[in-house]
Design a protein around this motif. Sequence first.
Motif, PDB file in Angstrom:
ATOM      1  N   TRP A  63      -1.982  -6.179   4.047  1.00  0.00           N
ATOM      2  CA  TRP A  63      -0.842  -5.611   3.325  1.00  0.00           C
ATOM      3  C   TRP A  63       0.456  -6.130   3.931  1.00  0.00           C
ATOM      4  O   TRP A  63       0.556  -6.274   5.143  1.00  0.00           O
ATOM      5  N   ASP A  64       1.439  -6.381   3.064  1.00  0.00           N
ATOM      6  CA  ASP A  64       2.768  -6.790   3.549  1.00  0.00           C
ATOM      7  C   ASP A  64       3.652  -5.579   3.830  1.00  0.00           C
ATOM      8  O   ASP A  64       4.454  -5.598   4.764  1.00  0.00           O
ATOM      9  N   VAL A  65       3.496  -4.541   3.001  1.00  0.00           N
ATOM     10  CA  VAL A  65       4.366  -3.365   3.097  1.00  0.00           C
ATOM     11  C   VAL A  65       3.517  -2.101   3.059  1.00  0.00           C
ATOM     12  O   VAL A  65       2.602  -1.985   2.239  1.00  0.00           O
ATOM     13  N   LEU A  66       3.816  -1.170   3.942  1.00  0.00           N
ATOM     14  CA  LEU A  66       3.247   0.178   3.884  1.00  0.00           C
ATOM     15  C   LEU A  66       4.355   1.122   3.434  1.00  0.00           C
ATOM     16  O   LEU A  66       5.419   1.188   4.069  1.00  0.00           O
ATOM     17  N   PHE A  67       4.117   1.830   2.335  1.00  0.00           N
ATOM     18  CA  PHE A  67       5.109   2.767   1.802  1.00  0.00           C
ATOM     19  C   PHE A  67       4.533   4.172   1.873  1.00  0.00           C
ATOM     20  O   PHE A  67       3.385   4.407   1.489  1.00  0.00           O
ATOM     21  N   PHE A  68       5.334   5.108   2.384  1.00  0.00           N
ATOM     22  CA  PHE A  68       4.916   6.506   2.405  1.00  0.00           C
ATOM     23  C   PHE A  68       6.009   7.371   1.806  1.00  0.00           C
ATOM     24  O   PHE A  68       7.192   7.228   2.146  1.00  0.00           O
ATOM     25  N   ALA A  69       5.605   8.285   0.905  1.00  0.00           N
ATOM     26  CA  ALA A  69       6.527   9.290   0.362  1.00  0.00           C
ATOM     27  C   ALA A  69       5.849  10.643   0.490  1.00  0.00           C
ATOM     28  O   ALA A  69       4.663  10.787   0.184  1.00  0.00           O
ATOM     29  N   GLY A  70       6.608  11.611   0.946  1.00  0.00           N
ATOM     30  CA  GLY A  70       6.047  12.952   1.140  1.00  0.00           C
ATOM     31  C   GLY A  70       6.761  13.654   2.275  1.00  0.00           C
ATOM     32  O   GLY A  70       7.874  13.288   2.661  1.00  0.00           O
ATOM     33  N   HIS A  71       6.115  14.666   2.830  1.00  0.00           N
ATOM     34  CA  HIS A  71       6.691  15.409   3.946  1.00  0.00           C
ATOM     35  C   HIS A  71       6.389  14.705   5.267  1.00  0.00           C
ATOM     36  O   HIS A  71       5.293  14.203   5.486  1.00  0.00           O
ATOM     37  N   LEU A  84       0.871  -1.174   0.000  1.00  0.00           N
ATOM     38  CA  LEU A  84       0.000   0.000   0.000  1.00  0.00           C
ATOM     39  C   LEU A  84       0.908   1.223   0.000  1.00  0.00           C
ATOM     40  O   LEU A  84       1.633   1.471   0.971  1.00  0.00           O
ATOM     41  N   ALA A  85       0.868   1.984  -1.091  1.00  0.00           N
ATOM     42  CA  ALA A  85       1.752   3.135  -1.258  1.00  0.00           C
ATOM     43  C   ALA A  85       0.953   4.417  -1.095  1.00  0.00           C
ATOM     44  O   ALA A  85       0.045   4.706  -1.895  1.00  0.00           O
ATOM     45  N   ILE A  86       1.300   5.185  -0.074  1.00  0.00           N
ATOM     46  CA  ILE A  86       0.654   6.470   0.171  1.00  0.00           C
ATOM     47  C   ILE A  86       1.585   7.563  -0.334  1.00  0.00           C
ATOM     48  O   ILE A  86       2.703   7.726   0.170  1.00  0.00           O
ATOM     49  N   LEU A  87       1.138   8.297  -1.350  1.00  0.00           N
ATOM     50  CA  LEU A  87       1.897   9.419  -1.883  1.00  0.00           C
ATOM     51  C   LEU A  87       1.266  10.683  -1.325  1.00  0.00           C
ATOM     52  O   LEU A  87       0.163  11.075  -1.725  1.00  0.00           O
ATOM     53  N   GLN A 114      10.472  16.273  15.368  1.00  0.00           N
ATOM     54  CA  GLN A 114      11.386  17.110  16.133  1.00  0.00           C
ATOM     55  C   GLN A 114      11.203  16.874  17.624  1.00  0.00           C
ATOM     56  O   GLN A 114      10.083  16.623  18.080  1.00  0.00           O
ATOM     57  N   PRO A 115      12.279  16.928  18.417  1.00  0.00           N
ATOM     58  CA  PRO A 115      12.172  16.751  19.867  1.00  0.00           C
ATOM     59  C   PRO A 115      11.181  17.737  20.474  1.00  0.00           C
ATOM     60  O   PRO A 115      11.198  18.924  20.162  1.00  0.00           O
ATOM     61  N   GLY A 116      10.288  17.232  21.326  1.00  0.00           N
ATOM     62  CA  GLY A 116       9.314  18.083  21.983  1.00  0.00           C
ATOM     63  C   GLY A 116       8.094  18.379  21.135  1.00  0.00           C
ATOM     64  O   GLY A 116       7.163  19.061  21.588  1.00  0.00           O
ATOM     65  N   GLU A 117       8.069  17.888  19.888  1.00  0.00           N
ATOM     66  CA  GLU A 117       6.920  18.114  19.019  1.00  0.00           C
ATOM     67  C   GLU A 117       6.298  16.781  18.645  1.00  0.00           C
ATOM     68  O   GLU A 117       6.888  15.715  18.824  1.00  0.00           O
ATOM     69  N   ARG A 118       5.088  16.836  18.095  1.00  0.00           N
ATOM     70  CA  ARG A 118       4.407  15.623  17.652  1.00  0.00           C
ATOM     71  C   ARG A 118       5.000  15.161  16.328  1.00  0.00           C
ATOM     72  O   ARG A 118       5.392  15.967  15.478  1.00  0.00           O
ATOM     73  N   ASP A 119       5.051  13.859  16.146  1.00  0.00           N
ATOM     74  CA  ASP A 119       5.539  13.290  14.892  1.00  0.00           C
ATOM     75  C   ASP A 119       4.368  13.241  13.913  1.00  0.00           C
ATOM     76  O   ASP A 119       3.279  12.766  14.272  1.00  0.00           O
ATOM     77  N   TYR A 120       4.587  13.683  12.688  1.00  0.00           N
ATOM     78  CA  TYR A 120       3.458  13.744  11.770  1.00  0.00           C
ATOM     79  C   TYR A 120       3.910  13.462  10.345  1.00  0.00           C
ATOM     80  O   TYR A 120       5.090  13.516  10.009  1.00  0.00           O
ATOM     81  N   ILE A 121       2.900  13.169   9.504  1.00  0.00           N
ATOM     82  CA  ILE A 121       3.095  13.058   8.061  1.00  0.00           C
ATOM     83  C   ILE A 121       2.044  13.928   7.376  1.00  0.00           C
ATOM     84  O   ILE A 121       0.922  14.059   7.868  1.00  0.00           O
ATOM     85  N   ASP A 122       2.436  14.543   6.258  1.00  0.00           N
ATOM     86  CA  ASP A 122       1.493  15.345   5.471  1.00  0.00           C
ATOM     87  C   ASP A 122       0.858  14.426   4.431  1.00  0.00           C
ATOM     88  O   ASP A 122       1.485  14.127   3.405  1.00  0.00           O
ATOM     89  N   ILE A 123      -0.381  13.993   4.688  1.00  0.00           N
ATOM     90  CA  ILE A 123      -0.993  13.047   3.745  1.00  0.00           C
ATOM     91  C   ILE A 123      -1.575  13.767   2.526  1.00  0.00           C
ATOM     92  O   ILE A 123      -1.779  13.155   1.478  1.00  0.00           O
ATOM     93  N   ASN A 124      -1.847  15.056   2.658  1.00  0.00           N
ATOM     94  CA  ASN A 124      -2.261  15.875   1.525  1.00  0.00           C
ATOM     95  C   ASN A 124      -1.891  17.327   1.819  1.00  0.00           C
ATOM     96  O   ASN A 124      -1.257  17.619   2.838  1.00  0.00           O
ATOM     97  N   LYS A 125      -2.279  18.232   0.949  1.00  0.00           N
ATOM     98  CA  LYS A 125      -1.858  19.627   1.095  1.00  0.00           C
ATOM     99  C   LYS A 125      -2.448  20.304   2.323  1.00  0.00           C
ATOM    100  O   LYS A 125      -1.935  21.324   2.780  1.00  0.00           O
TER     101      LYS A 125
END
Length: 588
Positions: A224-232, A178-181, A236-247
């Motif tokens: 799914w065997d593999v989860l792939f993510f490409a993007g932003h 499953l590739a999330i762009l 950062q220390p002290g901040e939440r970890d996040y991914i930009d799934i769209n704009k």
Amino acid sequence: MPKTCFLRINFGNFDKGFDITLRIRGESEPLGDPEDTLVVTNGRLSKCPELLQKYQDWQKKFTGLEANYRGIKFKRISGLNLDQYRQECREAHTDLVLSFREWLKSSQFRNVEDELRTHLQAEDEIEFLIQTDSDELRKMPWDTWEFIRRYRKAAIGITPLGYKRIPQYKVGEKLRILAILGSTKGVLNLTEDRKVLESFSGAEVCFITEPKREELAKLWEEKWDVLFFAGHSSSQPGERDYIDINKYDRLPIIELENTLTEAVEKGLKLAIFNSCDGLGLAKRLENFHIPQVIVWREPVPDMVAHTFLKAFMQEFSQGISLYMSVRRARAKLKETSDGEKMFPGVSFLPVIIQNPLIEPLSWPVDAPLEPITNLPTLQPDEDEKQVPKPQDRKKLFMFGGSAIAAIFLLLIVQICLIKLEEPKKQYDEAEKKLNKAGNLVNRGLSMEAGQKLNDVQRAWKTYRDDQCPFESSITGNKLQLNVRKFSCLTRITEERTKEFNSYVQKQKIPAGGTNYKIAEDRQKQVYDRLVTKSTAYEQKRENAQESWMKFRDVACEFEGKFVKNGDEKSCRIRETVQRSKELENSLK
């Protein structure tokens, strides 16, 4: 199956040093079973506060180059021009690597390397896991360690101090990805990620581009065997970890906890985040027990991420192991692209985060290996679909005879392999018992004695590996040679195991005589007879004799000094009597 090494870094910091424990697990041992561990030894990494500062110096310059690539004017970062700044980054990276290697050469760490070289062969495939929760240690360039560079089939991964066993699921006929762009905001070009994944027909890839949150329900609905993510992405220390799934949607990883846990329970085995700054993401993902995660230690340009992804998939889809695929992809990134030239140090940034209780994912056996070469199918013309002409029948018969000969040859080879299987199995079992016994001996020794025992074992291994090729060479065909070689390896290994067991039980080992001079004279007489009989293998014979003498000297010195009820003179008599019997065996 590869051997697995764990370097557990327990307590400490760069200002005071770190306590460490090395554990080596054999090829056939159950994952996570401490009872079948080949080696356990303790050591220490000395204090080195300047190493952390050197990393930060390189990191600052590297992120400056990466920011410039994304369009931040370079004059805002430095008064130097781009080429000068890149050279400073290169020098900072070289300084970091050299300092890191020196750190691992400290006397307190030497016994760890000694154990590794004693129990691992240059041809072994090795998964080397750095077991730590320290972000600073996880960022270090472990792949540049001299040991890893010399063992060409060894590759580094990171594992947390705590982990959980989860059910394992087999991969189907094709790898399901499953590739999330995600968001392409800025200069990101995710089209290249898509092209790379689409080019491998051995995988079934489902793309979702700049998805809305509801589209992530695919992780609940399908396996799914593999989860792939490409993007932003960011962590950062002290901040939440996040991914930009769209704009418009910046998604904190913690909000995917139930979704990713469900995906793992359905069989998710690997997550690849071909995005920036992934160590923090990986640490968060550890809480969801994803078996393997591949991330980047620092922000990287998308052109570099594409190069790595393509190289990794080319290796992995050929049936190369996950660890070796990452190592080889890093090497390609460093030596066959402009990535390392433009961004010094970038090739050591991809890293595997591993749950050590789960076997690393492998390319499905039934899936076609990539790349597939499309060979044309040769179709005969209608007038050629006839019974062979008389002049061609002789050729056909000759071809058939060659095929029968080939089949017969294959049968012979198979029989030889079967005959070799049992001697090899016996040797593997003997080696395993030796390692267990040696581990028990080592536990009761001081650091000085432990280092001396390492010297003894290296000498013993050299002697064994010289003696058995010589002993087996005085025989008939190649099958007999290999059978005799394994028999020799098993015999010498079992003899050494008996000695170790006597050390542990604190029993005095019978010498087999009382007079060293008599034993030595007898050994020389037998050796002279062997010299007279066997002139064809002079160099092998001399090597075996010389390495045995070196082993005897260091082993008996150790036994006299560090073994309870041990006696150097008695040891010398015993080893010399045993050597005479061994030489007599070569005369038969």
